[in-house]
Design a protein around this motif. Structure first.
Motif, PDB file in Angstrom:
ATOM      1  N   ASP A  48       0.772  -0.948  -0.088  1.00 49.69           N
ATOM      2  CA  ASP A  48      -0.095  -0.008   0.050  1.00 49.69           C
ATOM      3  C   ASP A  48       0.848   1.213   0.038  1.00 49.69           C
ATOM      4  O   ASP A  48       2.027   1.265   0.490  1.00 49.69           O
ATOM      5  CB  ASP A  48      -0.759  -0.131   1.303  1.00 49.69           C
ATOM      6  CG  ASP A  48      -1.783   1.150   1.510  1.00 49.69           C
ATOM      7  OD1 ASP A  48      -2.113   1.674   0.344  1.00 49.69           O
ATOM      8  OD2 ASP A  48      -2.185   1.413   2.311  1.00 49.69           O
ATOM      9  N   LEU A  49       0.332   2.253  -0.488  1.00 48.93           N
ATOM     10  CA  LEU A  49       1.244   3.447  -0.605  1.00 48.93           C
ATOM     11  C   LEU A  49       0.979   4.492   0.597  1.00 48.93           C
ATOM     12  O   LEU A  49       1.879   4.654   1.487  1.00 48.93           O
ATOM     13  CB  LEU A  49       0.831   4.442  -1.697  1.00 48.93           C
ATOM     14  CG  LEU A  49       1.847   5.729  -2.047  1.00 48.93           C
ATOM     15  CD1 LEU A  49       3.174   5.318  -2.045  1.00 48.93           C
ATOM     16  CD2 LEU A  49       1.233   6.383  -3.207  1.00 48.93           C
ATOM     17  N   ASP A  50      -0.253   4.942   0.854  1.00 55.11           N
ATOM     18  CA  ASP A  50      -0.467   5.771   1.950  1.00 55.11           C
ATOM     19  C   ASP A  50      -0.773   4.984   3.352  1.00 55.11           C
ATOM     20  O   ASP A  50      -1.385   3.972   3.186  1.00 55.11           O
ATOM     21  CB  ASP A  50      -1.858   6.360   1.898  1.00 55.11           C
ATOM     22  CG  ASP A  50      -1.491   7.669   0.628  1.00 55.11           C
ATOM     23  OD1 ASP A  50      -0.308   8.201   0.358  1.00 55.11           O
ATOM     24  OD2 ASP A  50      -2.411   7.763  -0.125  1.00 55.11           O
ATOM     25  N   GLY A  51      -0.099   5.496   4.399  1.00 56.73           N
ATOM     26  CA  GLY A  51      -0.197   4.611   5.617  1.00 56.73           C
ATOM     27  C   GLY A  51       1.043   3.508   5.643  1.00 56.73           C
ATOM     28  O   GLY A  51       1.181   3.083   7.009  1.00 56.73           O
ATOM     29  N   VAL A  52       1.678   3.620   4.522  1.00 54.11           N
ATOM     30  CA  VAL A  52       2.852   2.495   4.712  1.00 54.11           C
ATOM     31  C   VAL A  52       4.196   3.269   4.132  1.00 54.11           C
ATOM     32  O   VAL A  52       5.108   3.207   4.971  1.00 54.11           O
ATOM     33  CB  VAL A  52       2.657   1.249   3.721  1.00 54.11           C
ATOM     34  CG1 VAL A  52       3.885   0.226   3.667  1.00 54.11           C
ATOM     35  CG2 VAL A  52       1.099   0.571   4.211  1.00 54.11           C
ATOM     36  N   VAL A  53       4.147   3.710   2.990  1.00 59.81           N
ATOM     37  CA  VAL A  53       5.236   4.394   2.291  1.00 59.81           C
ATOM     38  C   VAL A  53       5.125   5.709   2.658  1.00 59.81           C
ATOM     39  O   VAL A  53       5.898   6.355   3.132  1.00 59.81           O
ATOM     40  CB  VAL A  53       5.585   4.132   0.813  1.00 59.81           C
ATOM     41  CG1 VAL A  53       6.834   4.681   0.143  1.00 59.81           C
ATOM     42  CG2 VAL A  53       5.452   2.505   0.639  1.00 59.81           C
ATOM     43  N   ARG A  54       4.108   6.269   2.365  1.00 61.91           N
ATOM     44  CA  ARG A  54       3.870   7.884   2.335  1.00 61.91           C
ATOM     45  C   ARG A  54       2.955   7.981   3.643  1.00 61.91           C
ATOM     46  O   ARG A  54       1.861   7.126   3.804  1.00 61.91           O
ATOM     47  CB  ARG A  54       3.232   8.497   1.426  1.00 61.91           C
ATOM     48  CG  ARG A  54       2.802   9.796   1.590  1.00 61.91           C
ATOM     49  CD  ARG A  54       2.277  10.644   0.279  1.00 61.91           C
ATOM     50  NE  ARG A  54       1.184  10.017  -0.467  1.00 61.91           N
ATOM     51  CZ  ARG A  54       0.579  10.573  -1.464  1.00 61.91           C
ATOM     52  NH1 ARG A  54       0.964  11.874  -2.047  1.00 61.91           N
ATOM     53  NH2 ARG A  54      -0.444   9.845  -1.979  1.00 61.91           N
ATOM     54  N   LEU A  55       3.173   8.836   4.689  1.00 62.46           N
ATOM     55  CA  LEU A  55       2.540   9.022   5.883  1.00 62.46           C
ATOM     56  C   LEU A  55       1.742  10.402   5.953  1.00 62.46           C
ATOM     57  O   LEU A  55       2.498  11.303   5.497  1.00 62.46           O
ATOM     58  CB  LEU A  55       3.610   9.200   6.996  1.00 62.46           C
ATOM     59  CG  LEU A  55       4.289   7.930   7.188  1.00 62.46           C
ATOM     60  CD1 LEU A  55       5.066   7.902   8.444  1.00 62.46           C
ATOM     61  CD2 LEU A  55       3.437   6.400   7.239  1.00 62.46           C
ATOM     62  N   TRP A  56       0.532  10.428   5.951  1.00 62.87           N
ATOM     63  CA  TRP A  56      -0.356  11.582   6.257  1.00 62.87           C
ATOM     64  C   TRP A  56      -0.460  12.065   7.942  1.00 62.87           C
ATOM     65  O   TRP A  56      -1.018  11.418   8.689  1.00 62.87           O
ATOM     66  CB  TRP A  56      -1.808  11.576   5.669  1.00 62.87           C
ATOM     67  CG  TRP A  56      -1.424  11.425   4.003  1.00 62.87           C
ATOM     68  CD1 TRP A  56      -1.437  10.209   3.363  1.00 62.87           C
ATOM     69  CD2 TRP A  56      -1.529  12.259   3.239  1.00 62.87           C
ATOM     70  NE1 TRP A  56      -1.390  10.325   1.997  1.00 62.87           N
ATOM     71  CE2 TRP A  56      -1.470  11.886   1.873  1.00 62.87           C
ATOM     72  CE3 TRP A  56      -1.287  13.722   3.370  1.00 62.87           C
ATOM     73  CZ2 TRP A  56      -1.255  12.152   0.721  1.00 62.87           C
ATOM     74  CZ3 TRP A  56      -1.015  14.407   2.021  1.00 62.87           C
ATOM     75  CH2 TRP A  56      -1.217  13.674   0.724  1.00 62.87           C
ATOM     76  N   ARG A  57       0.176  13.205   8.118  1.00 59.30           N
ATOM     77  CA  ARG A  57      -0.031  13.690   9.511  1.00 59.30           C
ATOM     78  C   ARG A  57      -1.164  14.670   9.811  1.00 59.30           C
ATOM     79  O   ARG A  57      -1.359  15.085  10.768  1.00 59.30           O
ATOM     80  CB  ARG A  57       1.214  14.330   9.982  1.00 59.30           C
ATOM     81  CG  ARG A  57       2.544  13.802   9.722  1.00 59.30           C
ATOM     82  CD  ARG A  57       2.670  12.326  10.523  1.00 59.30           C
ATOM     83  NE  ARG A  57       3.934  11.824  10.249  1.00 59.30           N
ATOM     84  CZ  ARG A  57       4.232  10.709  11.047  1.00 59.30           C
ATOM     85  NH1 ARG A  57       3.550   9.701  11.596  1.00 59.30           N
ATOM     86  NH2 ARG A  57       5.588  10.029  10.612  1.00 59.30           N
ATOM     87  N   GLY A  58      -1.690  15.047   8.512  1.00 62.77           N
ATOM     88  CA  GLY A  58      -2.969  16.029   8.842  1.00 62.77           C
ATOM     89  C   GLY A  58      -2.476  17.455   8.897  1.00 62.77           C
ATOM     90  O   GLY A  58      -3.273  18.522   9.229  1.00 62.77           O
ATOM     91  N   HIS A  59      -1.166  17.921   8.739  1.00 60.67           N
ATOM     92  CA  HIS A  59      -0.736  19.320   8.956  1.00 60.67           C
ATOM     93  C   HIS A  59      -1.329  20.146   8.050  1.00 60.67           C
ATOM     94  O   HIS A  59      -1.862  21.293   8.735  1.00 60.67           O
ATOM     95  CB  HIS A  59       0.697  19.031   8.677  1.00 60.67           C
ATOM     96  CG  HIS A  59       1.558  18.309   9.706  1.00 60.67           C
ATOM     97  ND1 HIS A  59       1.476  18.138  10.896  1.00 60.67           N
ATOM     98  CD2 HIS A  59       2.707  17.591   9.322  1.00 60.67           C
ATOM     99  CE1 HIS A  59       2.284  17.147  11.424  1.00 60.67           C
ATOM    100  NE2 HIS A  59       3.103  16.923  10.693  1.00 60.67           N
TER     101      HIS A  59
END
Length: 721
Positions: free
Chosen positions: A9-20
């Motif tokens: 998976d991409l988001d949450g695995v390689v790319r992280l979203w912090r909600g900034h």
């Protein structure tokens, strides 16, 4: 089979979203916390994931909503929010680089928008992936099987050669069902260990395992060592539970040879051999069912549907298994039909014993039919027997037949009548699930049975054995679905515009609460409903011009080019295959006819959706979400119609306020008035209700929900062939 690919998976695995970005935008423009999440992550977000909206178009819709709700000064919040492109996990970048160097083919499977290529370049990680599989490009989102099928095809690998990881447990379970090895993502370190367990330690050159199972289970290793090929991953939708597992075995050896190979091992304490399976009990108490397949059959778990398939709910059969099952089903169903005919003929000549004997043969064939279907039938959630195609009514029908005394005329009639639904189901499965029509002379059989059972319907309809179609749901359905005056006026306007003096077919009439507003003025009106209990409620309404029929949207009971208008109100999402239902509607429409889809959607914040979401999150917290939500159905249907060359137009019919929406939503959940609420057991249902009450308390102060009734009209050209 040797591991050759890593799919992440991409988001949450390689790319992280912090909600900034979201938080910065809300703070900078004075927006209430959670505003952007509420306005952005909705049906438009799903449409963007399916490639029906571009990323830019989605952001513009969010901007429009911000301006509508907070004024033009809020437009800049969309730019500030959308400028946040997340951040990359350096540990995963290192792991993927090492895995690629170790010889694995690396790919990402992501539910995402068309912004993915730009984002990968922005983060400098495009080079990590041999293949990028984006839902916006392929038109299918996880956990739909089509997403995994397409990913394996693009990686040019067999699903069993791929290790998949995702931070969403439902996506991991779906990958398992499609034949992939899959692990939940918790950290790069845990994923590295999973790779090492499969023969790919990342701190040294990879040494692929010599066995086709690598470090597989003990029983699989024993069988492989004796010239067979064992596939330990469940390949047909059955979940492996604690203390019990399913294994498939393709072997040229005899059952006796296999038993001998297993019996010598000290860890095996018991073996029970059957015609097509072997039960093996291990010293730790685990029971393994080894199911025997013909030698050289493709491995279970390899997808049967092509990457371009629109069907998302069919079980992941291999082509060879589907073909073999179709032949077996045809044999069993034909034997069942012939035996029932023989039973009726024996009854007519007064030979009660021969009639009972023929009935027994029919029951045996019915059991074979159930087994063929149930063995490979995916359930909607682990531990549940319910299914879109095969419900508990199969077992109930057989049990009812067995409880009757066939030596009496009434008992024989009841016993045969109980089996007729199974025969209907077998025919339907042969036609639509196996794509192999059964050859038995159904017209002749109907004539034979009519002498005993009266008018017998052997049409292609499914059994109605799951909770979505039972009498309990029909009883509470209308209680929480009132039609306010504004909505009634909008429906009347719809009838005047499209249905006046027309031959109309309504798909999914339910209890008739919409039908009674649409039918007046039509030339003929056929209300088709899948649930017999709901169809009875339609019949009970005073609508003399309406004909009510129990039937299936996937096999409409009307001739080609025979209907002026096919109308449905939020029914397609509940069919097993909405796109096939649309094709059926196109088949029966006359040139110049119209497919009319009526929908009710909220305008602005929808507290009801948040209450229902809270229920689902709690009730289904450790199991796949219900399949009855119809996520993205409207957009996918419109896209499908466009592909067929037909244009769809939207027409507003009514707008009104629903002041008691939150309280009504909780009451409906309490009554289990929505189909998906019939799935959880009582304990899970209670957890869902508690979460719904908490959400309702939090949202009680919101203004009244505003609802919009509109029609999506697709008209067939007059010159259409």
């Amino acid at each position: 089979m040797t591991l050759r690919g890593l799919l992440v998976d991409l988001d949450g695995v390689v790319r992280l979203w912090r909600g900034h970005g979201r938080r910065r935008a809300e703070a900078a423009y004075g927006l209430p916390e959670g505003t952007i999440r509420r306005l952005a992550y909705n049906d438009d977000f799903d449409a963007a994931h399916h490639g029906l909206l571009t990323y830019a178009a989605w952001v513009e819709r969010v901007r429009d909503r911000l301006v509508t709700e907070f004024g033009s000064q809020a437009a800049g919040a969309a730019d500030l929010w959308s400028s946040d492109r997340g951040e990359v996990d350096p540990d995963m970048v290192k792991l993927l680089s090492q895995a690629r160097a170790a010889g694995l083919r690396i790919a990402t499977l992501t539910n995402n928008t068309d912004a993915v290529p730009t984002d990968l370049d922005l983060h400098g990680i495009t080079h990590l992936f041999d293949v990028v599989v984006n839902s916006a490009d392929i038109g299918a989102t996880k956990p739909a099987p089509a997403a995994y099928i397409t990913a394996a095809a693009l990686m040019e690998l067999h699903p069993r050669q791929i290790l998949f990881t995702d931070d969403n447990p439902a996506n991991v379970r779906a990958a398992h069902t499609c034949g992939m090895s899959a692990v939940p993502f918790t950290s790069a370190r845990a994923l590295a260990q999973a790779l090492a367990d499969r023969g790919f330690p990342l701190d040294q050159p990879a040494t692929p395992p010599t066995s086709c199972l690598g470090e597989g289970p003990m029983i699989a290793g024993l069988l492989n060592a004796h010239g067979s090929t064992a596939f330990p991953t469940p390949g047909s939708g059955e979940a492996t539970t604690a203390g019990y597992r399913v294994m498939y075995l393709s072997t040229p050896k005899s059952t006796a040879d296999i038993v001998d190979a297993l019996a010598d091992h000290a860890a095996i304490t018991g073996i029970s051999a059957h015609l097509a399976s072997i039960g093996v009990q291990s010293a730790d108490g685990t029971l393994t069912e080894v199911r025997l397949l013909p030698h050289d059959v493709e491995e279970p778990g390899a997808p049967a549907t092509s990457p371009s398939s629109d069907v998302e709910h069919l079980p992941p059969w291999t082509p060879a298994l589907r073909t073999a099952a179709a032949r077996a089903l045809q044999t069993a169903a034909s034997q069942m039909a012939w035996s029932l005919t023989q039973s009726v003929l024996a009854h007519e000549r007064g030979d009660a014993l021969a009639a009972a004997h023929a009935l027994d043969r029919a029951r045996i064939a019915a059991t074979d039919t159930i087994t063929i279907l149930a063995r490979h039938q995916a359930a909607p959630a682990p531990g549940l027997l319910l299914s879109r195609y095969l419900g508990s009514a199969t077992q109930q029908a057989l049990a009812t037949s067995l409880s009757c005394d066939p030596l009496t005329p009434d008992g024989l009639t009841s016993a045969i009548g109980a089996l007729i639904p199974l025969l209907r189901h077998a025919r339907y499965a042969g036609l639509h699930l196996f794509e192999a029509p059964l050859v038995w002379d159904w017209q002749h059989l109907t004539a034979q049975l009519s002498s005993m059972l009266g008018a017998v319907d052997l049409g292609p309809s499914l059994l109605r054995g799951d909770a979505m179609y039972d009498a309990a749901l029909a009883e509470v359905y209308d209680r929480h679905r009132h039609v306010p005056a504004d909505m009634a006026s909008g429906l009347a306007e719809c009838a005047r515009r499209w249905l006046n003096d027309a031959d109309v077919l309504e798909v999914g009439a339910g209890t008739g609460r919409i039908t009674r507003h649409l039918a007046p003025g039509s030339r003929s009106y056929l209300a088709l409903e899948y649930s017999p209990a709901m169809a009875n409620l339609v019949r009970a309404r005073p609508m003399v011009q309406v004909t009510v029929q129990v039937g299936d949207a996937l096999a409409l009971p009307t001739a080609d080019n025979s209907i002026d208008v096919v109308v449905e109100h939020e029914a397609l999402m509940f069919t097993a295959d909405p796109l096939r239902a649309v094709d059926e509607a196109l088949r029966v429409l006359r040139p110049g006819g119209t497919l009319l889809r009526l929908l009710v959607h909220p305008l602005g914040q929808d507290a009801v959706s948040e209450v229902e979401h809270a229920y689902r999150q709690a009730a289904f917290h450790d199991m796949p979400p219900p399949v009855f939500i119809g996520k993205g159905t409207d957009e996918r249907v419109t896209h499908h119609l466009t592909g067929r060359g037909h244009t769809t137009q939207s027409h507003d019919l009514a707008v009104w306020d629903d002041a008691s929406a939150v309280e009504d939503a909780v009451a409906a959940l309490q009554d289990r008035a929505w189909p998906y609420t019939r799935l959880p057991d009582d304990a899970r249902h209670q957890l869902g209700l508690e979460a719904a009450h908490r959400a309702a308390s939090r949202l009680a102060a919101l203004p009244a929900r505003r609802l919009r009734l509109y029609a999506l009209a697709t008209t067939i050209p007059e010159d259409s062939p």
